[in-house]
Design a protein around this motif. Structure first.
Motif, mmCIF file in Angstrom:
data_model
loop_
_atom_site.group_PDB
_atom_site.id
_atom_site.type_symbol
_atom_site.label_atom_id
_atom_site.label_comp_id
_atom_site.label_asym_id
_atom_site.label_seq_id
_atom_site.Cartn_x
_atom_site.Cartn_y
_atom_site.Cartn_z
ATOM 1 N N ASP A 31 0.860 -1.179 0.000
ATOM 2 C CA ASP A 31 0.000 0.000 0.000
ATOM 3 C C ASP A 31 0.902 1.235 0.000
ATOM 4 O O ASP A 31 1.776 1.356 0.864
ATOM 5 C CB ASP A 31 -0.888 -0.002 1.254
ATOM 6 C CG ASP A 31 -1.739 1.246 1.358
ATOM 7 O OD1 ASP A 31 -2.292 1.678 0.329
ATOM 8 O OD2 ASP A 31 -1.855 1.788 2.474
ATOM 9 N N ASP A 36 -4.008 6.570 -3.626
ATOM 10 C CA ASP A 36 -4.940 5.527 -4.051
ATOM 11 C C ASP A 36 -4.190 4.341 -4.650
ATOM 12 O O ASP A 36 -4.797 3.432 -5.188
ATOM 13 C CB ASP A 36 -5.895 6.078 -5.119
ATOM 14 C CG ASP A 36 -6.804 7.164 -4.587
ATOM 15 O OD1 ASP A 36 -6.964 7.260 -3.357
ATOM 16 O OD2 ASP A 36 -7.358 7.919 -5.410
ATOM 17 N N GLN A 37 -2.864 4.368 -4.591
ATOM 18 C CA GLN A 37 -2.025 3.406 -5.291
ATOM 19 C C GLN A 37 -1.631 2.215 -4.410
ATOM 20 O O GLN A 37 -1.393 2.362 -3.214
ATOM 21 C CB GLN A 37 -0.741 4.080 -5.785
ATOM 22 C CG GLN A 37 -0.943 5.203 -6.768
ATOM 23 C CD GLN A 37 -1.403 4.745 -8.121
ATOM 24 O OE1 GLN A 37 -2.323 5.307 -8.685
ATOM 25 N NE2 GLN A 37 -0.785 3.730 -8.678
ATOM 26 N N THR A 61 -6.259 2.142 -7.146
ATOM 27 C CA THR A 61 -7.371 1.347 -6.616
ATOM 28 C C THR A 61 -8.718 2.043 -6.780
ATOM 29 O O THR A 61 -9.754 1.419 -6.570
ATOM 30 C CB THR A 61 -7.141 1.003 -5.134
ATOM 31 O OG1 THR A 61 -7.019 2.210 -4.385
ATOM 32 C CG2 THR A 61 -5.893 0.159 -4.971
ATOM 33 N N THR A 62 -8.726 3.321 -7.165
ATOM 34 C CA THR A 62 -9.982 4.030 -7.410
ATOM 35 C C THR A 62 -10.456 3.824 -8.845
ATOM 36 O O THR A 62 -11.615 3.518 -9.091
ATOM 37 C CB THR A 62 -9.820 5.537 -7.130
ATOM 38 O OG1 THR A 62 -9.399 5.707 -5.783
ATOM 39 C CG2 THR A 62 -11.111 6.284 -7.342
ATOM 40 N N HIS A 66 -3.579 1.100 -14.379
ATOM 41 C CA HIS A 66 -2.358 0.473 -13.895
ATOM 42 C C HIS A 66 -1.217 0.682 -14.884
ATOM 43 O O HIS A 66 -1.445 0.945 -16.065
ATOM 44 C CB HIS A 66 -2.577 -1.018 -13.636
ATOM 45 C CG HIS A 66 -3.038 -1.759 -14.849
ATOM 46 N ND1 HIS A 66 -4.355 -1.767 -15.259
ATOM 47 C CD2 HIS A 66 -2.358 -2.503 -15.750
ATOM 48 C CE1 HIS A 66 -4.456 -2.484 -16.362
ATOM 49 N NE2 HIS A 66 -3.267 -2.933 -16.682
#
Length: 184
Positions: A31, A36-37, A61-62, A66
Motif C-alpha cells: 500500500d 490511491d495506489q 485502486t480508485t 495500472h
C-alpha cells in the motif's frame, strides 16, 4: 520412523514441484501510503534461480488504471520502498536491484552493478539515478532536505567488473528537483 521418512520424501517432491514452477502470481503487495495506489511485484523463481523478468505493477485502486514495469530476464530486485516526505512534497518509490549485465557473462548476477531507480507514485515516470558503471552499495534519505545519499564504487577501468582498485564515490541526488547534485 517409516512414517517420518515417507513424510519427508513427500515434502521433498512437493518442494521440487514448486521449484520448477516457471510463472508466479504477484507475490508482494504494498500500500503506497497517502495515495490511491498499491504496488504489486513478482519475482518468479525456478530451480536455477530467477527464471524470468521481475515485474512491478502500479495500480490505482480508485480507477483501476495500472502501469506495468518489466525488468530484463534474470534481474533481481532486492528493495522497494516508498519515500514520502509531506513537508517537502516528495512522494516517490525507490527500487534497488541488479538489472544490467555490463560484463556480458551468462546472466545478471551478484557481481553486476546494483542499480537505483526512482518511480513516480503511479509508475508513469521513472529515472535510473545510478549510471551503468556505478555499483551502488548503501543509500539513505536525508528527511530534512529530501536528498538521497548513495555510496558505492565506479568501474574506473571499464572492464565491467568491480575491482578492488575501482574508485569509491558518494552521489547526492535531490528528490524534489529530481536531479543529481554532485559526486564526492
Amino acid at each position: 520412523m517409516k512414517k517420518t521418512v515417507t513424510t519427508f520424501l513427500a515434502s521433498l517432491f512437493v518442494l521440487a514441484g514448486f521449484a520448477q514452477f516457471k510463472d508466479s502470481d504477484y507475490n508482494r503487495l504494498t500500500d503506497l501510503k497517502g495515495t490511491d495506489q498499491v504496488l504489486a511485484s513478482v519475482q518468479p523463481w525456478a530451480k536455477a534461480g530467477v527464471s524470468s523478468p521481475h515485474f512491478l505493477l502500479f495500480i490505482n485502486t480508485t480507477t483501476g488504471e495500472h502501469k506495468r514495469i518489466e525488468f530484463p530476464r534474470g534481474a533481481y530486485i532486492d528493495h522497494i520502498e516508498q519515500l514520502k516526505l509531506d513537508t517537502l512534497n516528495i512522494n516517490r518509490v525507490i527500487v534497488t536491484g541488479y538489472t544490467i549485465n555490463p560484463d556480458n557473462d551468462k546472466s545478471i548476477d551478484w557481481n553486476d552493478p546494483r542499480q537505483i531507480t526512482i518511480f513516480s507514485i503511479d509508475g508513469k515516470e521513472q529515472v535510473k539515478i545510478t549510471d551503468d558503471n556505478f555499483y551502488a552499495r548503501f543509500w539513505t534519505l536525508n528527511r530534512q532536505t529530501g536528498v538521497l545519499v548513495i555510496s558505492g564504487r565506479i568501474d574506473s577501468n571499464g572492464n565491467g567488473k568491480l575491482d578492488k582498485n575501482d574508485k569509491a564515490e558518494i552521489l547526492l541526488y535531490d528528490l524534489k528537483q529530481m536531479k543529481q547534485l554532485t559526486k564526492l
